[in-house]
Design a protein around this motif. Structure first.
Motif, PDB file in Angstrom:
ATOM      1  N   THR A  94      13.101  34.332  34.994  1.00 22.04           N
ATOM      2  CA  THR A  94      14.094  33.310  34.707  1.00 22.04           C
ATOM      3  C   THR A  94      15.340  33.487  35.578  1.00 22.04           C
ATOM      4  O   THR A  94      15.471  34.459  36.304  1.00 22.04           O
ATOM      5  CB  THR A  94      14.459  33.334  33.210  1.00 22.04           C
ATOM      6  OG1 THR A  94      15.276  32.214  32.925  1.00 22.04           O
ATOM      7  CG2 THR A  94      15.167  34.596  32.827  1.00 22.04           C
ATOM      8  N   LYS A 126      19.994  30.794  32.689  1.00 21.86           N
ATOM      9  CA  LYS A 126      19.105  30.694  31.533  1.00 21.86           C
ATOM     10  C   LYS A 126      19.203  31.948  30.666  1.00 21.86           C
ATOM     11  O   LYS A 126      19.189  31.868  29.446  1.00 21.86           O
ATOM     12  CB  LYS A 126      17.665  30.468  31.970  1.00 21.86           C
ATOM     13  CG  LYS A 126      17.409  29.076  32.478  1.00 21.86           C
ATOM     14  CD  LYS A 126      15.947  28.876  32.773  1.00 21.86           C
ATOM     15  CE  LYS A 126      15.694  27.478  33.311  1.00 21.86           C
ATOM     16  NZ  LYS A 126      14.279  27.246  33.586  1.00 21.86           N
ATOM     17  N   ARG A 142      20.415  32.219  26.817  1.00 22.58           N
ATOM     18  CA  ARG A 142      19.523  32.848  25.847  1.00 22.58           C
ATOM     19  C   ARG A 142      20.211  33.952  25.058  1.00 22.58           C
ATOM     20  O   ARG A 142      20.033  34.089  23.851  1.00 22.58           O
ATOM     21  CB  ARG A 142      18.310  33.413  26.580  1.00 22.58           C
ATOM     22  CG  ARG A 142      17.293  34.067  25.696  1.00 22.58           C
ATOM     23  CD  ARG A 142      16.065  34.403  26.513  1.00 22.58           C
ATOM     24  NE  ARG A 142      15.612  35.740  26.194  1.00 22.58           N
ATOM     25  CZ  ARG A 142      14.766  36.423  26.897  1.00 22.58           C
ATOM     26  NH1 ARG A 142      14.286  35.916  28.017  1.00 22.58           N
ATOM     27  NH2 ARG A 142      14.386  37.611  26.535  1.00 22.58           N
TER      28      ARG A 142
END
Length: 62
Positions: free
Chosen positions: A21, A25, A29
């Protein structure tokens, strides 16, 4: 602001090292800023350690 635990820091760096990723991101998260992710990855690559650094600066006497 309190410091992030060592375990939390390791989770962020391990997730980044997997390469699955992007930094943004990961930041979303883990609910941290992208700069925090960059700083932790950089610190881990340079020192191999994720322990928090000391806050503040020493005041020099005049």
């Amino acid at each position: 602001m309190s410091r992030y635990s060592l375990d939390f820091r390791k989770k962020i760096v391990e997730a980044y090292e997997k390469g699955d990723t992007y930094i943004r991101k990961l930041a979303k998260r883990f609910l941290v800023s992208p700069d925090t992710v960059r700083r932790l990855v950089k610190q881990y690559r340079l020192t191999g350690d994720l322990s928090p650094r000391k806050c503040g600066t020493k005041k020099k006497s005049i």
